[in-house]
Design a protein around this motif. Structure first.
Motif, PDB file in Angstrom:
ATOM      1  N   UNK A 387       0.813  -1.206   0.000  1.00  0.00           N
ATOM      2  CA  UNK A 387       0.000   0.000   0.000  1.00  0.00           C
ATOM      3  C   UNK A 387       0.841   1.248   0.000  1.00  0.00           C
ATOM      4  N   UNK A 388       0.154   2.382   0.072  1.00  0.00           N
ATOM      5  CA  UNK A 388       0.848   3.661   0.068  1.00  0.00           C
ATOM      6  C   UNK A 388       1.438   3.931   1.448  1.00  0.00           C
ATOM      7  N   UNK A 389       2.193   5.015   1.551  1.00  0.00           N
ATOM      8  CA  UNK A 389       2.922   5.312   2.781  1.00  0.00           C
ATOM      9  C   UNK A 389       1.991   5.478   3.975  1.00  0.00           C
ATOM     10  N   UNK A 390       0.875   6.135   3.772  1.00  0.00           N
ATOM     11  CA  UNK A 390      -0.077   6.355   4.857  1.00  0.00           C
ATOM     12  C   UNK A 390      -0.657   5.031   5.335  1.00  0.00           C
ATOM     13  N   UNK A 391      -1.026   4.177   4.407  1.00  0.00           N
ATOM     14  CA  UNK A 391      -1.580   2.867   4.774  1.00  0.00           C
ATOM     15  C   UNK A 391      -0.548   2.029   5.520  1.00  0.00           C
ATOM     16  N   UNK A 392       0.683   2.037   5.041  1.00  0.00           N
ATOM     17  CA  UNK A 392       1.713   1.211   5.661  1.00  0.00           C
ATOM     18  C   UNK A 392       2.042   1.690   7.078  1.00  0.00           C
ATOM     19  N   UNK A 393       2.109   3.008   7.269  1.00  0.00           N
ATOM     20  CA  UNK A 393       2.401   3.532   8.606  1.00  0.00           C
ATOM     21  C   UNK A 393       1.273   3.188   9.573  1.00  0.00           C
ATOM     22  N   UNK A 394       0.045   3.326   9.113  1.00  0.00           N
ATOM     23  CA  UNK A 394      -1.097   2.990   9.982  1.00  0.00           C
ATOM     24  C   UNK A 394      -1.084   1.507  10.352  1.00  0.00           C
ATOM     25  N   UNK A 395      -0.831   0.653   9.381  1.00  0.00           N
ATOM     26  CA  UNK A 395      -0.822  -0.784   9.649  1.00  0.00           C
ATOM     27  C   UNK A 395       0.303  -1.143  10.623  1.00  0.00           C
ATOM     28  N   UNK A 396       1.450  -0.494  10.463  1.00  0.00           N
ATOM     29  CA  UNK A 396       2.581  -0.773  11.345  1.00  0.00           C
ATOM     30  C   UNK A 396       2.285  -0.333  12.782  1.00  0.00           C
ATOM     31  N   UNK A 397       1.650   0.814  12.929  1.00  0.00           N
ATOM     32  CA  UNK A 397       1.303   1.288  14.270  1.00  0.00           C
ATOM     33  C   UNK A 397       0.316   0.339  14.938  1.00  0.00           C
ATOM     34  N   UNK A 398      -0.643  -0.129  14.175  1.00  0.00           N
ATOM     35  CA  UNK A 398      -1.637  -1.054  14.732  1.00  0.00           C
ATOM     36  C   UNK A 398      -0.986  -2.369  15.137  1.00  0.00           C
ATOM     37  N   UNK A 399      -0.081  -2.887  14.302  1.00  0.00           N
ATOM     38  CA  UNK A 399       0.565  -4.154  14.601  1.00  0.00           C
ATOM     39  C   UNK A 399       1.489  -4.045  15.803  1.00  0.00           C
ATOM     40  N   UNK A 400       2.243  -2.968  15.874  1.00  0.00           N
ATOM     41  CA  UNK A 400       3.278  -2.852  16.907  1.00  0.00           C
ATOM     42  C   UNK A 400       2.767  -2.302  18.229  1.00  0.00           C
ATOM     43  N   UNK A 401       1.683  -1.532  18.178  1.00  0.00           N
ATOM     44  CA  UNK A 401       1.198  -0.869  19.382  1.00  0.00           C
ATOM     45  C   UNK A 401       1.964   0.392  19.723  1.00  0.00           C
ATOM     46  N   UNK A 402       2.819   0.842  18.813  1.00  0.00           N
ATOM     47  CA  UNK A 402       3.620   2.051  19.029  1.00  0.00           C
ATOM     48  C   UNK A 402       3.160   3.159  18.100  1.00  0.00           C
ATOM     49  N   UNK A 403       3.564   4.380  18.417  1.00  0.00           N
ATOM     50  CA  UNK A 403       3.465   5.461  17.447  1.00  0.00           C
ATOM     51  C   UNK A 403       4.565   5.212  16.420  1.00  0.00           C
ATOM     52  N   UNK A 404       4.202   5.108  15.165  1.00  0.00           N
ATOM     53  CA  UNK A 404       5.187   4.864  14.112  1.00  0.00           C
ATOM     54  C   UNK A 404       5.378   6.142  13.315  1.00  0.00           C
ATOM     55  N   UNK A 405       6.604   6.607  13.296  1.00  0.00           N
ATOM     56  CA  UNK A 405       6.975   7.821  12.593  1.00  0.00           C
ATOM     57  C   UNK A 405       7.824   7.374  11.397  1.00  0.00           C
ATOM     58  N   UNK A 406       7.182   7.269  10.250  1.00  0.00           N
ATOM     59  CA  UNK A 406       7.860   6.806   9.036  1.00  0.00           C
ATOM     60  C   UNK A 406       8.465   8.017   8.335  1.00  0.00           C
ATOM     61  N   UNK A 407       9.799   8.121   8.425  1.00  0.00           N
ATOM     62  CA  UNK A 407      10.488   9.342   8.035  1.00  0.00           C
ATOM     63  C   UNK A 407      10.597   9.503   6.516  1.00  0.00           C
ATOM     64  N   UNK A 408      10.872  10.739   6.121  1.00  0.00           N
ATOM     65  CA  UNK A 408      11.055  11.079   4.725  1.00  0.00           C
ATOM     66  C   UNK A 408      10.653  12.528   4.511  1.00  0.00           C
ATOM     67  N   UNK A 409      10.695  12.992   3.271  1.00  0.00           N
ATOM     68  CA  UNK A 409      10.263  14.369   3.004  1.00  0.00           C
ATOM     69  C   UNK A 409       8.777  14.569   3.285  1.00  0.00           C
ATOM     70  N   UNK A 410       8.044  13.457   3.357  1.00  0.00           N
ATOM     71  CA  UNK A 410       6.620  13.479   3.698  1.00  0.00           C
ATOM     72  C   UNK A 410       6.381  12.573   4.903  1.00  0.00           C
ATOM     73  N   UNK A 411       7.117  12.811   5.979  1.00  0.00           N
ATOM     74  CA  UNK A 411       7.019  11.971   7.175  1.00  0.00           C
ATOM     75  C   UNK A 411       5.567  11.776   7.608  1.00  0.00           C
ATOM     76  N   UNK A 412       5.234  10.532   7.919  1.00  0.00           N
ATOM     77  CA  UNK A 412       3.901  10.186   8.420  1.00  0.00           C
ATOM     78  C   UNK A 412       4.022   9.736   9.865  1.00  0.00           C
ATOM     79  N   UNK A 413       3.198  10.295  10.736  1.00  0.00           N
ATOM     80  CA  UNK A 413       3.122   9.890  12.137  1.00  0.00           C
ATOM     81  C   UNK A 413       1.786   9.186  12.315  1.00  0.00           C
TER      82      UNK A 413
END
Length: 497
Positions: A387-413
């Motif tokens: 999926x796109x960056x937003x979808x992947x960050x959301x899925x990772x946060x849900x799986x891990x139970x952490x706030x996931x800050x996926x860095x880059x020029x368009x960082x997603x928290x």
């Protein structure tokens, strides 16, 4: 702990194309006229064009839907203002329906064939072929014309988004031409901020077309563009009766082979307001840290037992692990021991890569406030989502139970509950070694002072970008903490207004 924000600041809301459709329908159900909103949209685009470019020949490319209807309104307004206007329609006028048909019927000029020849002589193109809701790749005549737009390098104003751009994800569907100006309506969409969409949109203007803000109540949006308005009222400014222990203590794990990374984390945490910062130095390199750090307490430790002794002091309410820590078993042990305390933690770099072979061990251990700050490579070692960056960050946060800050020029928290923030203020000069180590320190300090993890991550990222922009070109990572006080001073003045 400072109460988490409820994000009632609707100006920062990002709406997917589907949510924007809900907003339009809710506005019409509340008495707004679809025709009036289309008229306002096209008029706003014409005004934005007039503010940016002097009068010149313009070709308006209209699609078969509402976006094309907006284009017809743009053409009529520019024509009335004296601009030389040519309109090309994808499809037949007779097949248009609803408000788009009405708008097309008000255009009294000719229609040019929807071919690359329609661009001949144009010094500006208005791209109103397809809007943000496009769900399939561009093909046929539309793809041919978009590719011709891109190759000719004529200035482009896009209506809503450049045609071919998915407004929900920033992904290009087949083809898209780069716009110099994009005019969208009511609220931005994620695709305006996520790459590659952000690079294609140029300058983005959000126009008010009469949609009442109250429609957001029924939509319940959960995505925002980062900015101080989201978290500034909860920022932990120093108070008259504050003391160093009240402002928290960050414990930073120092590496043995690479010592500069954790030293930058220490300096960043100090500048961002932590009351105290302690650097845990391996016995072999204690002297390096002790002689180079004057703004932190340097404590030597020897292996897991010594690390446990440092964790025993509960005043150390945040643990930051990763920068320069080294990849392997010892770092895994240190991370798991820190997480077992259930205190707030920031995990970056080597702290994440050390779990590449067994990410579930890390996720199971997260039982307290935790912010993970991976770049794309580190993210892919732990998570395997499509999926796109937003979808992947959301899925990772849900799986891990952490706030996931996926860095880059368009960082997603992203938070485990589905909330997400997209950051848009990071200048290109942040792409330098060590900048992530500084970010870890900023976030750690905000956690230590009581900010909730989601808000601390958002604030830390924004401050990181603002400090880089303040410094300008020639930036190296260690410049960032020194610039931060100027950024904070301006923010404090803003907060006091």
């Amino acid at each position: 702990m400072i109460t988490p924000l409820k994000f009632e600041h609707s100006d920062f809301v990002l709406l997917t194309p589907a949510q924007m459709g809900e907003a339009d329908r809710a506005a019409e159900a509340g008495g707004a006229s679809g025709a009036a909103m289309m008229e306002a949209a096209g008029g706003a685009v014409a005004v934005a064009i007039g503010e940016r470019w002097p009068m010149r020949p313009v070709t308006v490319l209209c699609g078969p839907g509402a976006n094309g209807g907006d284009g017809f309104v743009v053409a009529r307004h520019l024509d009335a203002a004296g601009w030389p206007v040519k309109v090309a329609l994808l499809g037949e006028r007779e097949k248009l329906s609803g408000d788009a048909a009405r708008a097309a019927g008000m255009w009294k000029g000719d229609l040019a064939p929807f071919t690359p020849d329609s661009l001949d002589g144009a010094e500006l193109i208005v791209d109103a072929i397809f809007g943000a809701g496009l769900s399939r790749p561009l093909d046929g005549q539309a793809a041919i014309l978009v590719e011709s737009m891109e190759s000719r390098r004529i200035p482009v104003c896009a209506v809503d988004v450049p045609s071919g751009l998915d407004g929900a994800s920033g992904v290009v569907r087949g083809a898209a031409a780069t716009a110099d100006l994009t005019v969208t309506f009511f609220r931005k969409k994620p695709g305006h901020l996520l790459y590659p969409g952000r690079a294609l949109c140029g300058h983005v203007v959000v126009a008010d077309i009469g949609t009442p803000v109250s429609v957001l109540d029924a939509i319940s949006p959960n995505t925002w563009e980062n900015g101080p308005g989201l978290w500034l009222h909860g920022y932990p400014w120093p108070e008259p009766e504050s003391h160093k222990y009240k402002r928290g203590e960050v414990l930073v794990l120092g590496g043995e082979a690479i010592t500069g990374a954790s030293r930058m984390t220490v300096l960043a945490a100090s500048r961002a307001g932590a009351g105290m910062v302690t650097l845990a130095a391996p016995e072999a390199v204690w002297s390096i840290y002790a002689t180079s750090l004057t703004n932190a307490i340097v404590r030597r430790f020897d292996g897991a037992p010594g690390w446990q002794d440092l964790l025993a002091d509960k005043r150390r309410n945040v643990v930051a692990i990763g920068p320069g820590a080294g990849v392997g078993g010892p770092t895994r042990q240190y991370v798991l021991a820190a997480l077992a305390t259930k205190r707030a933690s920031v995990l970056d770099a080597d702290a994440l890569t050390s779990f590449a072979e067994a990410p579930e061990d890390l996720f199971r251990a997260i039982d307290g406030p935790c912010v993970m700050t991976p770049h794309t490579g580190e993210f892919m070692r732990l998570f395997h989502f499509e999926g796109d960056k937003l979808e992947r960050a959301r899925a990772a946060a849900k799986q891990s139970g952490a706030i996931v800050l996926l860095k880059g020029p368009d960082t997603v928290i992203a938070a485990p509950d589905g909330r997400a923030i997209i950051n848009s203020n990071a200048p290109a000069q942040l792409a330098t070694g060590g900048s992530g180590d500084v970010l870890t320190g900023f976030i750690g300090a905000l956690l230590a002072q009581g900010m909730a993890p989601f808000e601390a991550a958002a604030a830390g990222v924004w401050l990181h970008g603002a400090a880089a922009a303040e410094f300008g070109l020639g930036l190296v990572a260690e410049d960032l903490p020194g610039v931060l006080p100027r950024v904070l001073q301006r923010l404090r003045m803003q907060a006091d207004v």
